[in-house]
Design a protein around this motif. Structure first.
Motif, mmCIF file in Angstrom:
data_model
loop_
_atom_site.group_PDB
_atom_site.id
_atom_site.type_symbol
_atom_site.label_atom_id
_atom_site.label_comp_id
_atom_site.label_asym_id
_atom_site.label_seq_id
_atom_site.Cartn_x
_atom_site.Cartn_y
_atom_site.Cartn_z
ATOM 1 N N PHE A 17 0.821 -1.220 0.000
ATOM 2 C CA PHE A 17 0.000 0.000 0.000
ATOM 3 C C PHE A 17 0.849 1.261 0.000
ATOM 4 C CE2 PHE A 17 -2.419 -3.393 2.177
ATOM 5 C CZ PHE A 17 -3.336 -3.608 1.169
ATOM 6 N N ILE A 26 -3.170 6.218 4.126
ATOM 7 C CA ILE A 26 -3.899 4.962 4.339
ATOM 8 C C ILE A 26 -5.244 5.266 4.983
ATOM 9 C CG2 ILE A 26 -3.930 2.843 5.738
ATOM 10 C CD1 ILE A 26 -0.930 2.619 5.233
ATOM 11 N N THR A 129 0.193 -4.523 7.503
ATOM 12 C CA THR A 129 -0.935 -4.425 6.579
ATOM 13 C C THR A 129 -2.219 -4.950 7.205
ATOM 14 O OG1 THR A 129 -0.292 -6.557 5.608
ATOM 15 C CG2 THR A 129 0.495 -4.554 4.510
ATOM 16 N N PHE A 242 -10.178 0.759 -0.312
ATOM 17 C CA PHE A 242 -9.799 2.154 -0.553
ATOM 18 C C PHE A 242 -10.649 2.747 -1.682
ATOM 19 C CE2 PHE A 242 -5.109 1.749 1.074
ATOM 20 C CZ PHE A 242 -5.584 1.347 2.303
ATOM 21 N N THR A 245 -12.345 1.726 -5.911
ATOM 22 C CA THR A 245 -12.179 0.292 -6.121
ATOM 23 C C THR A 245 -13.535 -0.385 -6.203
ATOM 24 O OG1 THR A 245 -9.950 0.011 -5.255
ATOM 25 C CG2 THR A 245 -11.459 -1.817 -4.892
ATOM 26 N N GLY A 259 -6.450 -1.876 -2.239
ATOM 27 C CA GLY A 259 -5.984 -0.531 -2.518
ATOM 28 C C GLY A 259 -6.906 0.217 -3.452
ATOM 29 N N GLU A 260 -6.425 1.323 -4.006
ATOM 30 C CA GLU A 260 -7.230 2.140 -4.915
ATOM 31 C C GLU A 260 -7.192 1.580 -6.343
ATOM 32 O OE1 GLU A 260 -7.690 6.575 -4.178
ATOM 33 O OE2 GLU A 260 -5.591 6.251 -3.664
ATOM 34 N N GLY A 303 -2.569 -4.486 -3.682
ATOM 35 C CA GLY A 303 -2.077 -3.144 -3.956
ATOM 36 C C GLY A 303 -2.871 -2.426 -5.027
ATOM 37 N N ASP A 304 -2.612 -1.146 -5.186
ATOM 38 C CA ASP A 304 -3.336 -0.296 -6.129
ATOM 39 C C ASP A 304 -3.280 -0.839 -7.554
ATOM 40 O OD1 ASP A 304 -3.618 1.327 -3.942
ATOM 41 O OD2 ASP A 304 -2.668 3.080 -4.830
ATOM 42 N N VAL A 322 1.272 -4.186 -6.583
ATOM 43 C CA VAL A 322 0.673 -3.115 -7.371
ATOM 44 C C VAL A 322 0.588 -3.552 -8.835
ATOM 45 C CG1 VAL A 322 0.998 -0.724 -8.160
ATOM 46 C CG2 VAL A 322 1.569 -1.364 -5.798
#
Length: 423
Positions: A17, A26, A129, A242, A245, A259-260, A303-304, A322
């Motif tokens: 993240f 976060i 995390t 996040f 998403t 994540g985003e 992850g994003d 990611v």
């Protein structure tokens, strides 16, 4: 006073993240860590973070600065100490510096010359995390109390069934229809212009942030957070999602963090409990090994900009980097490096130019832009994570955890993922 949030020593333990954001960005509870500090302080903040992130998250220094370790979440007692800091004073929580006053934030600070103020009060800290979901209930209640203090909820439609309605708060423009909201086990917060469609069952604690969207027929258990512009459906339990998403279809998500700009395909699900009920181990970037979480329930960390195809199945305690694209039958490995393309039968490197095309199209759908600044961050992440993609040509190089999962599969599959560079 000028307040600056710094990442602190836990930054690497919060990967993936923190590959794409400072620790302060976060989200846990309703707000991000930065938003919490700014509400308490009544002041804006800036950030000391990795150099490649500083273009997006710039630092502003003034003659006098107070630096705050952003892995610590604020509370009234702690904030009072921070606001009272004078020159050459620092607050310590055990051996860890929590905040300090300085005139030169970029220079190395010799704390032996500082007056040390010990803080031994209550504190909520994000060090791993899995803390993001496991401590989400406590953070959500604290945020709810702060955000709604002295305010009145927008009207709640009479088409809903409400349990403990005094613990339910709707912001202006929020809409909830024909759903069951049970706030007996924790608060329910529906953000500005967010929508909860018909036929949903929501049990607190739950936060749906600004312009979030719950599709029809969802079953949501606390403590769960859906960030701004997030879209969800299916069954969700004790997870933090996040902003921007989508988990927009049936399937189970439990004890997880997304994540985003992630997307879960229809009917994708994760296991969150091993079949022998033992504690879960999870990949840790800092030690480059699987480490114990001390948790019996732990799902996925994604992850994003990562996504998976329909009917994807994830083992207990899976970590996804990611910009990974996962699809196909079978269970992928418990650790999927960033910029990966494939599934249980093997992976190739997900080329950045192809990924960028997807990012631009996806973000444009929500009136957001994937600009050069974002591209430079993603390029740096690609470089930083290269070693894990290279580590996969032989079975001896694949990180493994000696676990068996609830779904009956092993963390050491007989089919070894083979990594090649995509043409």
């Amino acid at each position: 006073m000028n307040y600056i949030l710094f990442d602190g020593p836990v930054r690497d333990s919060l990967l993936p993240f923190t590959y794409t954001r400072p620790v302060a960005e976060i989200r846990i509870g309703i707000l991000t860590i930065r938003e919490k500090w700014e509400m308490f302080l009544g002041s804006t903040t800036t950030t000391i973070t990795e150099d490649y992130l500083s273009e997006k998250f710039p630092l502003v220094e003034m003659e006098e600065n107070v630096l705050i370790n952003s892995s610590f979440l604020p509370n009234a007692q702690l904030v009072a100490l921070v606001q009272g800091l004078g020159p050459q004073e620092a607050i310590f929580y055990g051996e860890e510096v929590l905040a300090f006053h300085t005139f030169k934030s970029r220079e190395k600070v010799d704390f032996s010359s500082y007056k040390a103020i010990a803080y031994s009060g209550e504190v909520l800290r994000i060090e791993h995390t899995w803390d993001i979901f496991s401590k989400n209930g406590e953070a959500l209640q604290a945020d709810f109390d702060m955000v709604t203090q002295g305010r009145k909820s927008a009207p709640i439609s009479k088409t809903n069934t409400l349990i403990n309605p005094e613990n339910i708060f709707l912001e202006e423009g929020a809409s909830v229809e024909c759903s069951i909201l049970n706030a007996a086990t924790g608060p329910i917060y529906i953000g500005k212009d967010a929508q909860v469609l018909e036929g949903n069952m929501i049990r607190g604690a739950f936060a749906l942030c600004e312009k979030g969207y719950v599709k029809m027929g969802a079953k949501i258990y606390g403590a769960t957070t859906v960030g701004p512009y997030g879209k969800v459906c299916g069954e969700i339990s004790n997870s933090v999602i996040f902003g921007n998403t989508s988990k927009g279809h049936d399937g189970y998500l439990g004890n997880s963090v997304l994540g985003e700009w992630c997307n879960l395909g229809a009917d994708s699900s994760n296991s969150n409990l091993k079949n022998n009920y033992s504690l879960v181990k999870i990949w840790d970037y800092k030690t480059e090994n699987f480490v114990p979480t001390q948790l019996q329930f732990c799902g996925i960390m994604m992850g994003d900009h990562s996504m998976c195809g329909i009917n994807t199945m994830f083992n207990t305690g899976t970590v996804i980097g990611v910009n990974a694209n996962i699809f196909g039958t079978g269970f992928p490995p418990k650790f999927i490096p960033s910029n990966s393309w494939g599934g249980s039968e093997g992976f190739t490197t997900y080329r950045l130019e192809k990924a960028f095309e997807t990012f631009k199209t996806m973000m444009a759908r929500r009136n957001a832009e994937f600009d050069d600044k974002e591209a430079r961050i993603m390029t740096k992440v690609f470089e930083l994570t290269k070693k894990w993609r290279k580590d996969y040509p032989s079975s001896s190089a694949i990180p493994k955890a000696p676990d068996t999962y609830r779904d009956g599969t092993s963390s050491n599959p007989t089919t070894i993922p083979i990594w090649t560079s995509a043409s």
